[in-house]
Design an enzyme around this catalytic site. Structure first.
Site, PDB file in Angstrom:
ATOM      1  CG  ASP A  18      -1.791   1.274   1.355  1.00 57.03           C
ATOM      2  OD1 ASP A  18      -2.360   1.577   0.326  1.00 57.03           O
ATOM      3  OD2 ASP A  18      -1.714   1.813   2.300  1.00 57.03           O
ATOM      4  CG  ASP A  47      -1.960   2.100   6.450  1.00 56.92           C
ATOM      5  OD1 ASP A  47      -2.098   3.237   6.918  1.00 56.92           O
ATOM      6  OD2 ASP A  47      -2.136   1.774   5.251  1.00 56.92           O
ATOM      7  CG  ASP A  94      -1.973   7.729   0.471  1.00 53.94           C
ATOM      8  OD1 ASP A  94      -1.685   8.783   0.596  1.00 53.94           O
ATOM      9  OD2 ASP A  94      -1.927   6.937  -0.512  1.00 53.94           O
TER      10      ASP A  94
END
Length: 221
Positions: A7, A169, A9
């Site tokens: 991922d 995250d 961000d």
């Protein structure tokens, strides 16, 4: 060959500062001033619409989806005009990418950031060419947690979707990994904090990027 899909961000980079500024520019244009602060970093990493909803709720407009729709293009434009002012790559992230590649692991990015903005950001950070493939929110008709973008990223890297790992995250990344039938590794250093990640029950938690090559080797063994 194994593949590691990141991922963006909150996983590879902390982009919250520039995202918050883009949202606040919208609120200023509405006459409210800045409605989000650095304490809303976790909100920022959940996307532009979530930032707009959060800010509007603070001025009594929690249900105003029409305003969210009106402001979203302006937010994207503001973000694109100042996408890499406060953003930074997490410590040792790129060293881990280099080591993975040296170990014969392909690396790619699968993000729910629009593809054009993701490419722009990684270019400005100077690391776009380190990744074999980048899939954004609008690359395909669906986005994470649908597994299709993940699979597209793995195959775009020249890998086998059955021998891959998702690094993220959020519950979105965790659910993407589960839908794709691959291991989930969640970072503990994003603004959302470690405890929510631990509660999701990933296959591994990542406290420091220096540990990632070893984690990947274990999960792909």
């Amino acid at each position: 060959m194994g593949t590691v899909v990141f991922d963006l961000d909150g996983t590879l980079a902390d982009t919250s500062g520039d995202l918050l500024e883009a949202a606040n520019s919208c609120f200023r244009s509405l006459g409210y001033g800045d409605l989000l602060t650095s304490e809303d970093a976790g909100v920022a990493l959940r996307g532009g619409r979530m930032m707009l909803r959060t800010g509007l709720a603070r001025v009594g407009r929690a249900e105003d989806e029409a305003e969210v729709d009106r402001q979203y293009p302006a937010l994207l434009a503001a973000y694109g005009n100042a996408i890499c002012v406060h953003t930074y790559l997490y410590p040792r992230a790129m060293e881990a990418v280099t080591e993975l590649k040296a170990n014969g692991i392909a690396v790619g990015i699968c993000t729910n950031k629009p593809e054009g903005l993701a490419v722009q950001l990684m270019t400005e950070l100077g690391v776009l060419d380190e990744f074999a493939c980048l899939i954004g929110a609008d690359t395909l008709p669906v986005r994470k947690p649908d597994p299709a973008p993940f699979h597209a990223c793995v195959t775009g890297c020249g890998g086998d979707p059955a021998r891959a790992v998702m690094i993220g995250d959020s519950d979105t990344d965790h659910n993407t990994a589960r839908a794709a039938g691959v291991p989930s590794v969640l970072v503990t250093f994003a603004p959302g904090g470690a405890e929510p990640m631990r509660a999701l029950g990933p296959d591994a938690l990542l406290d420091d990027y220096a540990d990632l090559p070893g984690i990947v080797a274990r999960l792909l063994a």
